[in-house]
Structure formats: structure tokens, C-alpha cells
Design an enzyme around this catalytic site. Sequence first.
Site, PDB file in Angstrom:
ATOM      1  N   SER A 369     -24.246  99.990  -1.523  1.00  0.00           N
ATOM      2  CA  SER A 369     -23.464  98.967  -0.819  1.00  0.00           C
ATOM      3  C   SER A 369     -21.983  99.344  -0.740  1.00  0.00           C
ATOM      4  O   SER A 369     -21.641 100.448  -0.334  1.00  0.00           O
ATOM      5  CB  SER A 369     -23.671  97.612  -1.499  1.00  0.00           C
ATOM      6  N   ASP A 658     -29.909  97.124   2.077  1.00  0.00           N
ATOM      7  CA  ASP A 658     -29.069  97.221   0.887  1.00  0.00           C
ATOM      8  C   ASP A 658     -29.945  97.084  -0.363  1.00  0.00           C
ATOM      9  O   ASP A 658     -30.723  96.142  -0.489  1.00  0.00           O
ATOM     10  CB  ASP A 658     -28.028  96.102   0.942  1.00  0.00           C
TER      11      ASP A 658
END
Length: 829
Positions: A369, A658
Site C-alpha cells: 500500500s 491491496d
Amino acid sequence: MARRRSAISYYENCELSLLTVRVIQASHIPWADVMSHADCYVCLCLPPCTKRTIKTKTVSDSSDPVWNETFQFTICNNVKNVIHLTLHDEDVITKNDLLYTLAFDVDKICIGETIRRAFCLNPNGPETLEVEFTLQEFQGHREKILTNGVIVSREMNCLDVCVDKQRIPEYLLGRTLVLSVEDSCENERRLELSSGTGSDHMQTCKFHYLRRWDPHFTSHVEGSDNQNIQVIPVKLLRTGQEEKVLLSSVPVYANCCCFSCFLPLRWIKARPLEVKLKTKDCTEKLNLRMGFDLCDEEKLYLTKRKRVVANALKKVLKLDRDLEDHEVPVIAVTTTGGGVRAMTSLYGTLSGLKKLNLLDCVTYITGASGSTWTMSKLYEDPDWSQKDLSEPIQDACRHVTKSKTCAFTFDRLGFYRDELKTRAKMGYKTSFTDLWGLVIESMFCDGVNETKLSDQRKALTQGQNPLPLCLAMNVKPSTFSTLDYKEWCEFSPYEVGLLKYGAFIRSEDFGSEFFMGRKTNGLPESRICYLQGLWSNIFSINLMDAWFAAASSEQFWHRFTRDTVHELEEDEEAILRKRRESSGLNTRLVQPAGDFSRIVRGILTSRPLDGEHHNFMRGLQMHKEYSTHDGFTTFDDTELDNSPNNLTPSAEELCLVDSAYYINASFPPLLREERKLDVLLSFDYGLSEKFTSVERTKEYCSVHNLCFPNIEVCKEERANPKECYRFPSCGNPKCPTILHFPLVNDTFRQFKHPGVERLTDQEKEDGMVDVESKSTYGLLKLTYSEEDFHRLVCLTEYNVENNEQVILQTLRDAIKCKQNSKPREGISV
């Protein structure tokens, strides 16, 4: 027992067999409608043999339908062949109802054997489906496959189709020629027929298909009637020789030259269209690497980096001699996500390591991320870790503190639109994830950043920097939550790969189209911003993921999101299984959820803003022993791991999101045993739950028999966490020692540098960094004040520097452990 992983792929010469399936009858099928019994038919699906679904006739209005229909499949014995038998109720007005699904592993049948099974369709009722299976040796037929013990690449052919523009009849100009090869990778191609001269007068296309399959080539001009459809079995074409096919004359209208005013239009026969076909063997080397070992480039890098690390450890630990190769520990830095907070914090972490002269001791840096934004920026400079980090930190400050409205002006929105249109024309699958990547670029870069992932190799040529590894998860775009279906996908400057399959492609090939391990449509490498959007794709969350994040439980919703699955293992089948290897899968009965449950499941599991990418594993098949291979079982973590027909090789696209949806950490790439991790510096940039990342990783490792130290933190320290926690390896040389750094403000309140107290009011104010609430450093906050940015950098830098002695002692212990595992001449540490 689990089979040992293969370091590299290898060839197997395997036999082919003929599977005969006789669908006999069903019994006691309940009424599907108020007024009548079910109108039943059975579909057979065996993807390793054909993409087609084969269907029996429909027996109307019967609770005990009898079919007695026989079907044959040519199977490869070294591939996992699981046949799906689905029982349907045909409806005239509404769509047909799926009543039951049976998954039967053909591996249960011995060569030369016939078995007849009455499958139970309801564990609590009398419903059954009776089927007979016969497996015979296919005399004189063998196949050479390439495998790593988990996935299989089979022999493939290519069909070239060519149309000469100079020989296209005039009446066909401007029309569309539709070409198709069933069971092929491309399935269908469309050629716009136009005239042409010179060197550019040939229109061509390709079809890729399995050599052992028996597809048909079909061609017709769009808009013509069914009588003008040309169908040719591809096996009739001679390999390596060009064959001409004349598309049947197409009737066209014409006026009568004499009586056009009085007679209607009449038909005439026109000249046929000539199509050239040529089949050939695809003998090219695979563009996909199959195996669980590290790639050659990474091995070479590790050799060079080991010398850098050895020299750095000698200096920082003040050793009295050089370390031998086997004495050099592998040290990694792992980070979590957290948007701009993670991006900013990682700058502070690396600055702290740099000031302690420890950055050259690190071999790997992994990110997820927001922390990948920092990594991407730093690796634009091939020598970033050898330089002072104040300049890149100040540059990051400039972007973090500026207004983000610049990313949403009309000019930028127009730029995004044009970029995505261009990308789609190139052949990429475009999505909101790509748009998010462009927004990230606008917010944190000056102009268009032409950097690509493969460019980061320049930063590794001499082993001068740690090797960066970024993480994403492959999920299902619908029908499954992330907890139920997730597969780790690793990105390095060298390769992109799905860990549990041992499938890797060159980083510059990510996004290109593949089939059976070969690149069928190469696309230019994407700019790094598109990968940043993928790695931090927080917008592809579904409601199930949100529920798990909020409550750490999905049990309440499973009644709506999962079909009912029963393992059918009767005494007769158990006897048969004893004669087979342990890789045989149980017969499974799936009772599909009702309409209400399907609606709820669609709401809970759909990802409206997901990002799909061409699946580089497309077409590959599962090895018959994949489920017991230790390379696969190290990372098997989905509801479908015992359903090979539904795993990633059968999917058209990858859906990458993610990794924070499951574990907000980037540990998995370091869990590969080939990387031989010794010390892990874990930096958690979360605002709450300071130990969740390491605790969930420990749970994951416990389930998968991976070495990871115990994570034990008392209640008092959970309420008031310290800056650093040491979780030792307990003497196991395969288990890394973890130094965990949660994002806390402990002694930084009193000290601006280790041992230097805060005296003035301004210094004391700078020490009041709030990393507990979301008001200052929340996930969705994209702009910080300059003071907040520098305070967070200074805090994370201080937390590293203030624990220098703990880090150094851990490194000393790691060296001793390496020495003890292979006795050598002593060294003073």
C-alpha cells in the site's frame, strides 16, 4: 505426505487415456415447479480436456429421469482431471435452475477399470445421480509436459490465418470476416475486409490451442446466412503447410440490366473469399518461469549484496575479521500500509537506519500500500541508500503538504481520460485502479513519471541497495470475500509471480497476454504509477472485507455467501482411494444457494471498483499431485484450493488488490524458504492494534507450518506499547528473529534525540505527536501540514535510533546462530 518443491521446472512424458462417462439416470428429484416435476438434464465439464460444456438431452416432467448417454474425453494422466457433473432443471420462461453440482476426481479410476457410482445428491434425502466411468489406455499416444509439480504447461499449436487484401471480392469490402477456433486462447477474431496494395496487403491473425484437443475452425462473413458458414476440423490441416480455404460464394443482390424498372432484385453468385490457413507447433521457450527457486538475477544480486552486508556488519559491530559467506545473516525490513502516513513514516524509518549505518546491512525491503509509494520514489535513484536522505525527504514534504486539488482540475481529468483511452487501445484492461494510479502520480510527482518497475534493476546492479519487494493479493472479483479467497502476488524489479503456484514472469511482461505460459500479445511495460494504484487499491473493498476489518469476523455472513458443500466419501470409494496416491481429492457435492442468498452474496462480495489484469497463468493446468506439493501448501489459503477447475489458471483475468484487506503487512515474500531470512525489522505504521500485523502473520504461519517466532505481549504493554519488541527465534536456525516497531510516541515526548532532552516549549510541543487518533494522520488524509510531516518523520527516525543497542545485539546473535549451524573458526562479536 507433501511432495518436495522443485527448484526448477522439469519435463514429464505422460500417457494419455480415454475416459468414457455414461450418464445413466437420476432418482427422486424433487418437484421444481408447482405444477410439474423437474425437466432435468446433466452438463459435463472437464476443463483440462475442453473448454466446452457437454449436455445431455432434457427429460421432461420426471422425478426419475433416464438418459443413458455416453461421452468421451481424451485426458492427460499427469494433469488433475476433476469432472463437474451439474444437474439442471430446464425452464422455458425463466433461466434454467442449477440444482446440484458434483466434482469427481478421475484419479480415483485405475486404467482398464469401470466403476459405477450412485452419487448422493442430498445427505438427508434419497436423491441420487447414477454415472458410470471407464478409463482405458490410449495406445500409442503420449504427451510431453513441462511442470514444477503444481502447474503444467502442455504442448500447444498455433493456427495462422491470412487474407490477401488484393484478392478480396469488391462486394465484400467494408464487411467483417468473423473467424473462430473453439477451445482456443483467442476464441474469436474479427477482420475488417479492406483493400490494400504494396507490402501492406496481408491481413493476419493467430489462434493458439492445445495440440491434443480437437478444435474446429469456423469462418463466415458477418451478416451472411448459415449456409455460408465454413467449418473445418483443425486436425485435418497438415502441420507446417499452407492450406487454402474458399469461403462459400456469397449470394448478392443485383438489378436486371434490361428490366430494372419492372423486375425485383435477383440473386447472383459472387467470387468466393480466399482464406489461407497454416498450423505449426509452438516450440518456443516459455515466457513464464515455473519453479519455487529464486530467479537467476536475484541469486546474482544476493552474491553481490552479501559482500556489502558483510562489510557493513564488520564496521557497525566492530568485528575483528571479515565474515565468511555462510556467516552473513539475511536481514529484511518489512512495512505496512497506511496511505500518506505509511509513506511518510518509511522515510523516517530509513533515515534512522541510515544514521546508524545499518541500511547497508539490509538485504530486502518489502512494502504494501502506501509504503510502496516511498519505495518507488527512492529507487528512481540507483544509489539512493548511499546518499543522505534529507533531499528526498524534503521533496516528499513538498508533495505531501501541497493542495491535492491540482490532481482534480479539468486539465488533469482530461489527461486521465486520454491516458486511459490510449492504454485501452494498446490492449490493457483499464479500470478505476488505473485512474487511482494516475491520481497518485499527480499528487506526489512533478508531471508524468516515466519510471517503470524494471528500471529499478539499475539500483541493484552492484548490490548497492536492498532488493525491493512489493505485495498485492489476487482475489475473486465477486462471489468470494478476501478472507475466503486470497493469493499472494509478489512484485520485484526482476519478476512478478503468484507464490503458491511457483509461476513468475519478467516484470516488464506484466500486463501482456499469456496462454499456456507463452506470451501471445506483448504490451509495453506500464509506468510505475499504474502499479502504485494496484498496490494501494483501497477502493476495491467489498462489504465482507469491511465487516472483517471492523469486527475481525465473517461468520455471521457466511450463511449468505457460501454454497453448501459436502464431502462424499463412501466405503466403496475409500477402498478405491487406497490404491491411488494421496493426492486424490474427495468427491464434492455443492448445493447452490437460493435466490435470496445469491442476491445477498452479490451485494456483500462484489467489488465495484476492482482492477483486473491479463492473467499470465491463463491456460495452465494443475498437476495431478498439486494439492500435496509443499510449494503449494505453503501458501494455500483459499476456499477453492480443492477445486482445481476454479483456481487462477482457469481465470481470464487477475483481480489484484491491496494486501491490507487481510494482513496489513508485507511479510509473505519473505516467508519463501529460499530467501533464508534471519532477522526481520518489522515496522507497523497503524494507528491502532499495534501488534495485529505480526500476530496475524504468526497465525498464518502456524496454519501453514512456517517458521515464525511466538508473539507474546502482556496486557499492560498492549495498553501502553513500547517502541521496540524482540521476538526471538527460540534457537531454530530456520526461524527469523523479529524486531517489531509499532508506531508509538513513548520516550520521544521527553527526548528530541536519544539521550538529548527537550528543554524549550517549542521542543516539547514538537514531541507531542498524536499517533493515536485519526484527526492528524488518518488513512484518508492526503495532505499534512509541514509541522505534522516533519514530526512524524522525526518520530519514526527516533524510534529506530533509540533502540540501536537492541538491533545491534540481535545482529550479533544472528551471526552466532549462523556460525553454530555450520561450525567454523571463531569470531569475536
